[in-house]
Design a protein around this motif. Structure first.
Motif, PDB file in Angstrom:
ATOM      1  N   ASP A  80       0.852  -1.185   0.000  1.00 15.03           N
ATOM      2  CA  ASP A  80       0.000   0.000   0.000  1.00 15.03           C
ATOM      3  C   ASP A  80       0.890   1.239   0.000  1.00 15.03           C
ATOM      4  O   ASP A  80       1.854   1.322   0.778  1.00 15.03           O
ATOM      5  N   LEU A  81       0.562   2.203  -0.833  1.00 13.73           N
ATOM      6  CA  LEU A  81       1.249   3.481  -0.769  1.00 13.73           C
ATOM      7  C   LEU A  81       0.835   4.221   0.503  1.00 13.73           C
ATOM      8  O   LEU A  81      -0.165   3.880   1.146  1.00 13.73           O
ATOM      9  N   LEU A  82       1.586   5.239   0.862  1.00 13.48           N
ATOM     10  CA  LEU A  82       1.239   6.049   2.023  1.00 13.48           C
ATOM     11  C   LEU A  82      -0.119   6.704   1.808  1.00 13.48           C
ATOM     12  O   LEU A  82      -0.383   7.279   0.743  1.00 13.48           O
ATOM     13  N   GLY A  83      -0.987   6.574   2.805  1.00 15.61           N
ATOM     14  CA  GLY A  83      -2.333   7.111   2.686  1.00 15.61           C
ATOM     15  C   GLY A  83      -3.358   6.092   2.243  1.00 15.61           C
ATOM     16  O   GLY A  83      -4.554   6.411   2.181  1.00 15.61           O
ATOM     17  N   TYR A  84      -2.909   4.869   1.962  1.00 15.08           N
ATOM     18  CA  TYR A  84      -3.787   3.815   1.455  1.00 15.08           C
ATOM     19  C   TYR A  84      -3.741   2.600   2.396  1.00 15.08           C
ATOM     20  O   TYR A  84      -2.705   2.295   2.982  1.00 15.08           O
ATOM     21  N   GLY A  85      -4.876   1.885   2.455  1.00 12.47           N
ATOM     22  CA  GLY A  85      -4.896   0.609   3.166  1.00 12.47           C
ATOM     23  C   GLY A  85      -4.349   0.706   4.572  1.00 12.47           C
ATOM     24  O   GLY A  85      -4.845   1.460   5.404  1.00 12.47           O
ATOM     25  N   GLU A  86      -3.295  -0.046   4.859  1.00  7.42           N
ATOM     26  CA  GLU A  86      -2.730  -0.058   6.206  1.00  7.42           C
ATOM     27  C   GLU A  86      -2.096   1.273   6.583  1.00  7.42           C
ATOM     28  O   GLU A  86      -1.833   1.526   7.764  1.00  7.42           O
ATOM     29  N   HIS A  87      -1.851   2.147   5.601  1.00  8.70           N
ATOM     30  CA  HIS A  87      -1.263   3.462   5.871  1.00  8.70           C
ATOM     31  C   HIS A  87      -2.285   4.583   5.688  1.00  8.70           C
ATOM     32  O   HIS A  87      -1.912   5.742   5.505  1.00  8.70           O
ATOM     33  N   ALA A  88      -3.570   4.251   5.752  1.00  9.58           N
ATOM     34  CA  ALA A  88      -4.622   5.236   5.470  1.00  9.58           C
ATOM     35  C   ALA A  88      -4.669   6.368   6.486  1.00  9.58           C
ATOM     36  O   ALA A  88      -5.213   7.435   6.185  1.00  9.58           O
ATOM     37  N   ALA A  89      -4.090   6.179   7.667  1.00 13.51           N
ATOM     38  CA  ALA A  89      -4.119   7.224   8.686  1.00 13.51           C
ATOM     39  C   ALA A  89      -3.064   8.304   8.456  1.00 13.51           C
ATOM     40  O   ALA A  89      -3.037   9.308   9.177  1.00 13.51           O
ATOM     41  N   THR A 131       3.489  13.079   0.007  1.00 13.90           N
ATOM     42  CA  THR A 131       4.185  13.782  -1.068  1.00 13.90           C
ATOM     43  C   THR A 131       4.837  12.772  -1.987  1.00 13.90           C
ATOM     44  O   THR A 131       4.986  11.588  -1.638  1.00 13.90           O
ATOM     45  N   LEU A 132       5.245  13.223  -3.148  1.00 17.39           N
ATOM     46  CA  LEU A 132       5.942  12.331  -4.085  1.00 17.39           C
ATOM     47  C   LEU A 132       7.230  11.818  -3.448  1.00 17.39           C
ATOM     48  O   LEU A 132       7.558  10.628  -3.550  1.00 17.39           O
ATOM     49  N   GLU A 133       7.952  12.704  -2.798  1.00 16.33           N
ATOM     50  CA  GLU A 133       9.224  12.311  -2.182  1.00 16.33           C
ATOM     51  C   GLU A 133       9.007  11.259  -1.092  1.00 16.33           C
ATOM     52  O   GLU A 133       9.779  10.297  -0.977  1.00 16.33           O
ATOM     53  N   ALA A 134       7.957  11.446  -0.286  1.00 17.07           N
ATOM     54  CA  ALA A 134       7.667  10.474   0.767  1.00 17.07           C
ATOM     55  C   ALA A 134       7.284   9.123   0.179  1.00 17.07           C
ATOM     56  O   ALA A 134       7.694   8.070   0.685  1.00 17.07           O
ATOM     57  N   GLN A 135       6.508   9.132  -0.904  1.00 14.34           N
ATOM     58  CA  GLN A 135       6.127   7.864  -1.543  1.00 14.34           C
ATOM     59  C   GLN A 135       7.347   7.151  -2.108  1.00 14.34           C
ATOM     60  O   GLN A 135       7.465   5.915  -2.014  1.00 14.34           O
ATOM     61  N   LEU A 136       8.269   7.893  -2.692  1.00 18.47           N
ATOM     62  CA  LEU A 136       9.464   7.259  -3.259  1.00 18.47           C
ATOM     63  C   LEU A 136      10.326   6.643  -2.158  1.00 18.47           C
ATOM     64  O   LEU A 136      10.865   5.541  -2.324  1.00 18.47           O
ATOM     65  N   ALA A 137      10.465   7.337  -1.035  1.00 17.52           N
ATOM     66  CA  ALA A 137      11.219   6.771   0.086  1.00 17.52           C
ATOM     67  C   ALA A 137      10.523   5.519   0.619  1.00 17.52           C
ATOM     68  O   ALA A 137      11.177   4.520   0.964  1.00 17.52           O
ATOM     69  N   HIS A 138       9.199   5.564   0.680  1.00 17.64           N
ATOM     70  CA  HIS A 138       8.401   4.416   1.124  1.00 17.64           C
ATOM     71  C   HIS A 138       8.608   3.227   0.186  1.00 17.64           C
ATOM     72  O   HIS A 138       8.792   2.082   0.639  1.00 17.64           O
ATOM     73  N   LEU A 139       8.623   3.479  -1.106  1.00 21.05           N
ATOM     74  CA  LEU A 139       8.820   2.397  -2.079  1.00 21.05           C
ATOM     75  C   LEU A 139      10.264   1.897  -2.088  1.00 21.05           C
ATOM     76  O   LEU A 139      10.501   0.709  -2.323  1.00 21.05           O
ATOM     77  N   ARG A 140      11.215   2.776  -1.819  1.00 20.23           N
ATOM     78  CA  ARG A 140      12.605   2.322  -1.697  1.00 20.23           C
ATOM     79  C   ARG A 140      12.726   1.348  -0.531  1.00 20.23           C
ATOM     80  O   ARG A 140      13.411   0.316  -0.626  1.00 20.23           O
ATOM     81  N   ASP A 141      12.051   1.655   0.578  1.00 20.23           N
ATOM     82  CA  ASP A 141      12.049   0.718   1.712  1.00 20.23           C
ATOM     83  C   ASP A 141      11.382  -0.602   1.323  1.00 20.23           C
ATOM     84  O   ASP A 141      11.816  -1.679   1.753  1.00 20.23           O
ATOM     85  N   ALA A 142      10.328  -0.517   0.510  1.00 22.44           N
ATOM     86  CA  ALA A 142       9.657  -1.739   0.039  1.00 22.44           C
ATOM     87  C   ALA A 142      10.598  -2.570  -0.829  1.00 22.44           C
ATOM     88  O   ALA A 142      10.580  -3.806  -0.768  1.00 22.44           O
ATOM     89  N   MET A 143      11.430  -1.912  -1.628  1.00 27.19           N
ATOM     90  CA  MET A 143      12.426  -2.638  -2.426  1.00 27.19           C
ATOM     91  C   MET A 143      13.407  -3.351  -1.519  1.00 27.19           C
ATOM     92  O   MET A 143      13.792  -4.501  -1.783  1.00 27.19           O
TER      93      MET A 143
END
Length: 248
Positions: free
Chosen positions: A33-42, A49-61
Motif C-alpha cells: 500500500d502506498l502512504l495514505g492507502y490501506g494499512e497506511h490510510a491514517a 508527497t511524491l518524495e515520501a512515496q518514493l522513500a516508502h517504495l525504496r524501503d519496500a524494495m
C-alpha cells in the motif's frame, strides 16, 4: 533467477485485490500500500508527497530484494509515474519496468487534475456516490454488468483511501507530470532499462504515449476486451502477460 517484482498501484485501490501474487508464481512479488492507502490510510494529507512515496517504495524494495537488491517494477496509472521516478533515482536497483497505462503527460493525468482541484465537500460527495454504487464506478471504465466478485473488489478499492489521500496524490502527480523535466526523466529511464508498455483495448486510444516511447520500448501489448482497470476485468490474463515479460 528473475528479480522479484514490486507492484505499484494507481490513484485508487490496490494491486493486492485481486491477489496477483499467486498468479505471478514462480515470480516473487509484493504489492505494498502506498502512504495514505490501506494499512497506511491514517497518514495525514500533509505528509503524502511524491518524495515520501518514493522513500516508502525504496524501503519496500529493500524488504523485497534485500538492501541494494534489484527488482522489477510494475506501475499502474499514477503508479507508472512512481515507477519511472524510482527507476530514475535508483537505476542500479531496477532491472526492468512495466508501465500499465502509466502517465506520460498531463493529458494522461486528466482525472488527477480534476481531483486536485476539488474541495473537501466535492471529494466527500464523489466518494460517497461511488461507495454507494460501485457498479456505476466500474461502468466508467467500461465494465458493465460486473459479477459479485468484481463488485466486492470495487467496494474494497473505493474504501482503501480517504479523500485527503486522493487530493494529495493527485496534486503530486499533476506537479510531476506537468514539470518541464518530466519527458527527459522518462527518456533516461527508457535508455537505461527495458520498459514494456501494456494497455487495455478500450483505453489505449486515450493513453498519450509519445512516438519516441513506442520506438524505444522493449515490448508492447494491447489486451483485448478490457480497459484501464484490466486487473479487475482480466487478472489472469494480466498476470500471464507480466510473467511473459518478467521471467527473463
Amino acid at each position: 533467477m528473475s528479480a522479484p517484482v514490486l507492484l505499484i498501484h494507481g490513484l485508487m485501490g490496490s494491486l493486492r485485490l485481486p491477489d496477483l501474487g499467486p498468479m505471478l508464481a514462480p515470480l516473487v512479488s509484493s504489492a505494498p500500500d502506498l502512504l495514505g492507502y490501506g494499512e497506511h490510510a491514517a497518514r495525514p494529507e500533509s505528509a503524502i508527497t511524491l518524495e515520501a512515496q518514493l522513500a516508502h517504495l525504496r524501503d519496500a524494495m529493500d524488504r523485497l530484494a534485500g538492501p541494494g537488491g534489484r527488482v522489477q517494477l510494475v506501475g499502474h496509472s499514477i503508479g507508472g509515474v512512481l515507477a519511472a521516478c524510482l527507476a530514475d533515482a535508483w537505476p542500479e536497483r531496477v532491472e526492468r519496468l512495466v508501465s500499465i497505462e502509466g502517465n506520460f503527460s498531463l493529458k494522461d493525468a486528466f482525472w488527477s487534475s480534476s481531483v486536485a482541484r476539488m474541495d473537501d465537500a466535492q471529494l466527500q460527495a464523489m466518494q460517497a456516490e461511488r461507495l454507494a454504487d460501485p457498479a456505476a464506478w466500474l461502468a466508467l471504465s467500461g465494465i458493465s454488468s460486473p459479477d459479485a466478485q468484481r463488485l466486492d473488489w470495487a467496494r474494497q478499492w473505493l474504501g482503501m483511501q480517504p479523500v485527503g489521500t486522493l487530493r494529495a496524490m493527485a496534486r503530486a502527480i499533476v506537479a510531476r507530470t506537468g514539470a518541464a523535466d518530466y519527458p527527459a526523466l522518462l527518456q533516461r529511464v527508457f535508455a537505461r532499462q527495458p520498459v514494456y508498455l501494456l494497455a487495455g483495448e478500450r483505453s489505449r486510444a486515450g493513453w498519450d504515449v509519445p512516438d519516441w516511447a513506442l520506438k524505444a520500448c522493449a515490448g508492447q501489448r494491447v489486451m483485448a476486451g478490457c480497459g484501464h482497470l484490466m486487473m479487475l476485468e482480466q487478472p489472469e490474463t494480466l498476470a500471464a502477460q507480466l510473467r511473459d515479460w518478467l521471467q527473463a
